[in-house]
Design an enzyme around this catalytic site. Structure first.
Site, short mmCIF file in Angstrom:
data_model
loop_
_atom_site.label_atom_id
_atom_site.label_comp_id
_atom_site.label_asym_id
_atom_site.label_seq_id
_atom_site.Cartn_x
_atom_site.Cartn_y
_atom_site.Cartn_z
N ASP A 1 -6.30 21.89 -8.70
CA ASP A 1 -6.55 20.79 -9.62
C ASP A 1 -5.99 21.25 -10.96
O ASP A 1 -6.54 22.12 -11.61
CB ASP A 1 -8.05 20.48 -9.71
CG ASP A 1 -8.34 19.32 -10.66
OD1 ASP A 1 -7.54 19.09 -11.59
OD2 ASP A 1 -9.38 18.65 -10.50
N ARG B 1 0.83 -1.22 0.00
CA ARG B 1 0.00 0.00 0.00
C ARG B 1 0.86 1.27 0.00
O ARG B 1 0.42 2.33 -0.41
CB ARG B 1 -0.94 -0.01 1.20
CG ARG B 1 -2.08 0.99 1.04
CD ARG B 1 -3.18 0.84 2.08
NE ARG B 1 -2.66 0.90 3.41
CZ ARG B 1 -2.86 -0.03 4.35
NH1 ARG B 1 -3.56 -1.10 4.09
NH2 ARG B 1 -2.35 0.12 5.55
N LYS C 1 -6.52 11.35 -17.16
CA LYS C 1 -6.69 12.11 -18.41
C LYS C 1 -5.39 12.08 -19.23
O LYS C 1 -5.09 11.09 -19.85
CB LYS C 1 -7.12 13.55 -18.09
CG LYS C 1 -8.23 13.66 -17.04
CD LYS C 1 -9.52 13.00 -17.46
CE LYS C 1 -10.59 13.21 -16.40
NZ LYS C 1 -11.72 12.31 -16.51
#
Ligand SMILES: Cc1ncc(COP(=O)(O)O)c(C=O)c1O
Length: 394
Positions: free
Chosen positions: A183, A58, A208
């Site tokens: 962002d 993790r 993206k």
């Protein structure tokens, strides 16, 4: 050696000498990572979070590290961490700084699910959110309260495309000890360098442009050393780590992001200019057009534009718009962007009005277009035929 952007993109995070000369880093699949001795085990635990220390799947593997080093270098930050989606990265970045009773200043044009995270999740834990106009600039100072912890920006917003004056906002935010988050998915670190403009934490939906091939979900948080421990811990607490195969694909995408973004930029600009001349179009929402209200700030702060922009049409019945969109051959109808392929989406005009306080006159049906990497003549030709259907169905 001081390297230019394209060299950084193709070089960072690679070390073929450590890997039999093989160009790309291998994919490490790991949950358990063992230590040879008690001392080594303890040493690894105490050094957790530092480079080259891998303790458990993790917390990442050398595969994750390769992508994180490359992304941090591209953005001009110190450290990055990758998570399983862009939204997970947004949530982890915000939760790193918030506690009950805090206040968030959130840009009104923000990505919808981030807005929902504030209004539903954060509100339930006693964090209040105030939305501000994306064009507010230094006027943000009047909205900062004693309990404001985060000033969150998204520049430009992915529906209305206003560019924010990040320098002015960050300067006021820092006077009141607020953390500035951006962002930065629209630029994805290529056309805007967030840390040169006072940003503290960058979040990118790598889903993206970094991945670039429409086949992986991923988010990357990047920061300077000052905030690294908080971000690292928050990402770990959320537990939404990215899987190694996805990380490998994102790293492979990153290697071509420079050249892809230039082509998205060129195609997007040409399409936007062509659309601006159409009689069916009320307004084109592309910050790189000199007629756009954000043009001056875009020119000052950005070195290019990606392929995503908006088009406000004149008033047409839904039936005519459906005829235009349904017959398109090259534009898929999908709620994403950043892949190699072109997309088109009819956004809800009511949504446009609620996501921005900027006053757009005559807000007709609004299309969001993602200009992909197809030949620009074909992209224009397809839309031209779409406009013929729009007009003949009217
Ligand atoms: C601007 C922006 N930020 C964040 C996200 C979230 O990314 P993801 O879909 O990987 O969770 C998106 C997704 O569409 C987005 O458009």
């Amino acid at each position: 050696m001081a390297m230019k952007q394209d060299t950084l993109i193709t070089t960072l995070g690679r070390d073929p000498d450590k890997n039999h000369g093989i160009v790309n880093p291998p994919v490490y699949h790991a949950s358990t990572i063992t230590a040879p001795t008690l001392e080594a085990f303890r040493e690894k635990r105490t050094r957790r979070g530092e480079l080259d220390v891998f303790t458990y799947g993790r917390q990442g593997t050398p595969t994750h590290q390769a992508l994180e080093v490359a992304t941090a270098g591209l953005l001009g930050g110190d450290r990055s961490v990758c998570l399983g989606s862009g939204l997970a990265a947004i949530d982890a970045a915000m939760l790193a700084f918030l506690e009950s009773g805090d206040h968030v200043l959130m840009v009104d044009s923000v990505y919808g699910p981030a807005r929902r995270f504030c209004d539903s999740f954060l509100a339930r834990f006693g964090v209040e959110t105030t939305y501000y106009d994306p064009l507010i600039g230094s006027g943000i100072k009047d909205l900062i309260q004693n309990n404001t912890k985060i000033v969150y920006t998204e520049s430009p917003g992915s529906l209305t495309f206003e560019i924010q004056d990040i320098d002015a906002i960050a300067s006021e935010a820092h006077k009141r000890n607020c953390v500035v988050i951006i962002d930065d998915t629209w630029s994805s670190g290529v056309f805007f360098k967030p840390f040169d403009h006072g940003v503290d934490v960058s979040v990118i939906a790598a889903t993206k442009y970094i991945v670039g091939h429409s086949d992986v979900m991923m988010g990357i948080i990047t920061t300077k050393n000052d905030f690294w421990q908080r971000i690292r811990q928050s990402a770990s607490d959320i537990g939404a780590n990215a899987g190694p195969d996805d990380v490998y694909l994102a790293l492979r995408g990153l290697r071509t992001i420079g050249i892809r973004m230039r082509q998205h930029d060129q195609n997007g600009h040409k399409l936007a200019e062509w659309l601006q001349g159409r009689q069916e179009v009320e307004r084109v929402l592309h910050p790189g057009l000199s007629t756009n209200p954000s043009y001056e700030i875009w020119k000052r702060d950005f070195s290019g534009a990606c392929g995503l922009f908006g088009v406000v049409l004149k008033s047409y019945p839904e039936k005519a718009i459906a005829a235009m969109l349904d017959g398109l051959e090259l534009y898929g109808m999908g709620a994403s962007w950043g892949g190699y392929e072109s997309l088109i989406l009819l956004t809800n005009p009511a949504q446009i009005r609620t996501v921005t306080k900027t006053q757009w006159a005559n807000c007709g049906p609004t299309l969001r277009i993602h200009a992909g990497l197809e030949d620009i003549d074909d992209l224009i030709d397809d839309l031209e035929k779409g406009f013929q259907r729009l007009n003949s169905t009217n």
